[in-house]
Design a protein around this motif. Sequence first.
Motif, PDB file in Angstrom:
ATOM      1  N   LYS A 113       0.901  -1.088  -0.074  1.00 17.34           N
ATOM      2  CA  LYS A 113       0.000  -0.083   0.184  1.00 17.34           C
ATOM      3  C   LYS A 113       0.864   1.370  -0.158  1.00 17.34           C
ATOM      4  O   LYS A 113       2.134   1.334   0.297  1.00 17.34           O
ATOM      5  N   ARG A 114       0.169   2.280  -0.429  1.00 16.85           N
ATOM      6  CA  ARG A 114       0.854   3.618  -0.430  1.00 16.85           C
ATOM      7  C   ARG A 114       0.126   4.254   0.765  1.00 16.85           C
ATOM      8  O   ARG A 114      -0.840   4.359   0.833  1.00 16.85           O
ATOM      9  N   ALA A 115       1.229   5.121   1.649  1.00 18.68           N
ATOM     10  CA  ALA A 115       0.527   5.709   2.917  1.00 18.68           C
ATOM     11  C   ALA A 115       0.998   7.254   2.870  1.00 18.68           C
ATOM     12  O   ALA A 115       1.977   7.525   2.059  1.00 18.68           O
ATOM     13  N   SER A 116       0.274   8.017   3.420  1.00 13.31           N
ATOM     14  CA  SER A 116       0.605   9.400   3.432  1.00 13.31           C
ATOM     15  C   SER A 116       1.806   9.643   4.502  1.00 13.31           C
ATOM     16  O   SER A 116       2.052   8.505   5.353  1.00 13.31           O
ATOM     17  N   ALA A 117       2.539  10.504   4.791  1.00 11.46           N
ATOM     18  CA  ALA A 117       3.187  10.981   5.685  1.00 11.46           C
ATOM     19  C   ALA A 117       2.815  10.751   7.190  1.00 11.46           C
ATOM     20  O   ALA A 117       3.488  10.440   8.190  1.00 11.46           O
ATOM     21  N   GLN A 118       1.652  10.708   7.187  1.00 12.83           N
ATOM     22  CA  GLN A 118       0.949  10.573   8.512  1.00 12.83           C
ATOM     23  C   GLN A 118       0.451   9.359   8.727  1.00 12.83           C
ATOM     24  O   GLN A 118      -0.173   8.826   9.847  1.00 12.83           O
ATOM     25  N   GLY A 119       0.788   8.239   7.756  1.00 13.11           N
ATOM     26  CA  GLY A 119       0.575   6.960   7.973  1.00 13.11           C
ATOM     27  C   GLY A 119      -0.932   6.568   7.542  1.00 13.11           C
ATOM     28  O   GLY A 119      -1.438   5.548   7.901  1.00 13.11           O
ATOM     29  N   ILE A 120      -1.351   7.353   6.816  1.00 13.34           N
ATOM     30  CA  ILE A 120      -2.737   6.910   6.285  1.00 13.34           C
ATOM     31  C   ILE A 120      -2.800   6.436   4.987  1.00 13.34           C
ATOM     32  O   ILE A 120      -2.241   6.839   4.157  1.00 13.34           O
ATOM     33  N   VAL A 121      -3.487   5.112   4.844  1.00 17.03           N
ATOM     34  CA  VAL A 121      -3.325   4.379   3.557  1.00 17.03           C
ATOM     35  C   VAL A 121      -3.974   5.264   2.478  1.00 17.03           C
ATOM     36  O   VAL A 121      -5.161   5.466   2.647  1.00 17.03           O
ATOM     37  N   ARG A 122      -3.220   5.498   1.386  1.00 16.48           N
ATOM     38  CA  ARG A 122      -3.983   6.475   0.095  1.00 16.48           C
ATOM     39  C   ARG A 122      -4.230   5.349  -0.944  1.00 16.48           C
ATOM     40  O   ARG A 122      -5.304   5.772  -1.560  1.00 16.48           O
ATOM     41  N   SER A 123      -3.578   4.398  -1.024  1.00 20.42           N
ATOM     42  CA  SER A 123      -3.896   3.413  -2.008  1.00 20.42           C
ATOM     43  C   SER A 123      -3.417   2.083  -2.038  1.00 20.42           C
ATOM     44  O   SER A 123      -2.551   1.909  -1.069  1.00 20.42           O
ATOM     45  N   THR A 124      -3.903   0.776  -2.722  1.00 18.31           N
ATOM     46  CA  THR A 124      -3.262  -0.364  -2.754  1.00 18.31           C
ATOM     47  C   THR A 124      -2.753  -0.595  -3.910  1.00 18.31           C
ATOM     48  O   THR A 124      -3.436  -0.448  -5.068  1.00 18.31           O
ATOM     49  N   ILE A 125      -1.562  -1.160  -4.075  1.00 19.59           N
ATOM     50  CA  ILE A 125      -0.906  -1.471  -5.234  1.00 19.59           C
ATOM     51  C   ILE A 125      -1.641  -2.711  -5.882  1.00 19.59           C
ATOM     52  O   ILE A 125      -1.532  -3.897  -5.140  1.00 19.59           O
ATOM     53  N   PRO A 126      -2.139  -2.752  -7.006  1.00 22.62           N
ATOM     54  CA  PRO A 126      -2.969  -3.950  -7.311  1.00 22.62           C
ATOM     55  C   PRO A 126      -1.943  -5.243  -7.683  1.00 22.62           C
ATOM     56  O   PRO A 126      -0.825  -4.933  -8.267  1.00 22.62           O
ATOM     57  N   ARG A 127      -2.187  -6.100  -7.386  1.00 20.27           N
ATOM     58  CA  ARG A 127      -1.427  -7.648  -7.510  1.00 20.27           C
ATOM     59  C   ARG A 127      -1.537  -7.970  -8.882  1.00 20.27           C
ATOM     60  O   ARG A 127      -0.411  -8.487  -9.660  1.00 20.27           O
ATOM     61  N   ASN A 128      -2.758  -7.813  -9.501  1.00 20.33           N
ATOM     62  CA  ASN A 128      -2.803  -8.193 -10.810  1.00 20.33           C
ATOM     63  C   ASN A 128      -3.242  -6.865 -11.939  1.00 20.33           C
ATOM     64  O   ASN A 128      -3.937  -6.221 -11.331  1.00 20.33           O
ATOM     65  N   SER A 129      -2.621  -6.874 -12.848  1.00 22.20           N
ATOM     66  CA  SER A 129      -2.933  -5.678 -13.894  1.00 22.20           C
ATOM     67  C   SER A 129      -2.621  -5.979 -15.165  1.00 22.20           C
ATOM     68  O   SER A 129      -2.275  -7.087 -15.679  1.00 22.20           O
ATOM     69  N   MET A 130      -3.096  -5.181 -16.141  1.00 19.42           N
ATOM     70  CA  MET A 130      -2.997  -5.339 -17.712  1.00 19.42           C
ATOM     71  C   MET A 130      -2.051  -4.300 -17.976  1.00 19.42           C
ATOM     72  O   MET A 130      -1.649  -3.301 -17.527  1.00 19.42           O
ATOM     73  N   HIS A 131      -0.908  -4.673 -18.887  1.00 20.48           N
ATOM     74  CA  HIS A 131       0.035  -4.087 -19.320  1.00 20.48           C
ATOM     75  C   HIS A 131       0.196  -4.329 -20.938  1.00 20.48           C
ATOM     76  O   HIS A 131       0.501  -5.246 -21.176  1.00 20.48           O
ATOM     77  N   ASN A 132      -0.326  -3.267 -21.794  1.00 24.72           N
ATOM     78  CA  ASN A 132      -0.154  -3.427 -23.062  1.00 24.72           C
ATOM     79  C   ASN A 132      -0.848  -4.449 -23.593  1.00 24.72           C
ATOM     80  O   ASN A 132      -0.393  -5.074 -24.380  1.00 24.72           O
ATOM     81  N   GLY A 133      -2.047  -4.596 -23.007  1.00 26.85           N
ATOM     82  CA  GLY A 133      -2.733  -5.634 -23.253  1.00 26.85           C
ATOM     83  C   GLY A 133      -2.442  -7.199 -22.801  1.00 26.85           C
ATOM     84  O   GLY A 133      -3.079  -8.249 -23.139  1.00 26.85           O
ATOM     85  N   GLU A 134      -1.384  -7.031 -21.994  1.00 29.15           N
ATOM     86  CA  GLU A 134      -0.961  -8.505 -21.350  1.00 29.15           C
ATOM     87  C   GLU A 134      -1.235  -8.520 -19.985  1.00 29.15           C
ATOM     88  O   GLU A 134      -1.162  -7.402 -19.157  1.00 29.15           O
TER      89      GLU A 134
END
Length: 373
Positions: A113-134
């Motif tokens: 996850k990405r968190a702010s300087a204050q330690g608050i979660v801002r986003s979750t890095i997806p485990r699966n994704s698409m890249h140029n159709g792959e």
Amino acid sequence: MIAGTSVLERTLRAFNSHHSVASIVVAAGQQDIERVLQIASAFARVVAVVPGGDTRYDSVRNGLNALPADTEVVLVHDAARPLVNGALIDGVIATTLTHGAAVPGTPLSDTVKRASAQGIVRSTIPRNSMHNGEAITGLTAVQTPQGAKIEILRSAYAAFDASQTRIEAIATDEASLIEANGGTVAITPGDTNNIKITRSEDIALAERLLAPRETRTGFGYDVHAFASQESGRTLYLGGVAIPHEVGLEGHSDADVVLHAICDALLGAASLGDIGILFPNTDSAFKDVSSLKLLSAVQSRLTEAGWSIVNIDATAVAEAPKLMPYRDAMLAAISGELGIEVSRVSVKATTSEGMGFVGRREGIACWAVALVQR
Ligand code: MG
């Protein structure tokens, strides 16, 4: 310092002693140059100590410029990873030669996850994704050394020198530059011990990883007499039921091979013997499969911090022939213990007609075991 030796010295030692490494260039901050020069002077393959720059990018570029003209492959390594080993370096070089560039990586099992300087979660890095159709699966934590054919790394640096891109935004490692320049970067298996000394607790972790393992050896012997023909007992050896006119007499299944192995393991760990742990006065062990006893012995060892390095047993029997059952025994023992089959050996011999074994009165077995913690 890690166990009395500086981090840089350990790192230089790993590369200086590697058969494929010809030259080493160290980039060091201006304030450290004196000490780095002093440490590096002990290593014959260090050809230069160059000043580092404001960014990793600048430091690596300075290092690249100091490499000998005939360099084919360049590995860029964090000096703060002193536990790098020869096999890892081999893997990076081999994969670089095949693909042009390579990084050692280990699959991330944690969610990121990405968190702010204050330690608050801002986003979750997806485990699966698409890249140029792959479809892309799996996040990989990447270590160093990062390898590249030198012309590929040089052209990636030249492309960024010529661009207006703020390098800090892209180049957290050399592979990123190559990727951004359209190059291919392949992953070679990383090593979880190849940690980067970042926080003070990493020093203690590195010292634990470097600590020599304690090993102990143990010896076991067991013998059982053949039961009477009328008893109808089955012959069990090494956890395998073996067709024979008669089985062995005993409180449990009388598997002498497993009993000798149990005693070797218990002996190695100084945990008593099978007679103490599983007394033949205890009805719980009446006719019990000795694989259960073996598993219980292993639990005792695990509780005491020991793991099995290897086991070797020799059974002595006039009959039946045991070799046809060897693979089944190895599978049963290693399967019960959850260790590689190559860590277990069972051999068989006869007593050449001599003694109680030779008179077919019983079967004996000797075993040794090595354990470590
Ligand atoms: Mg026994």
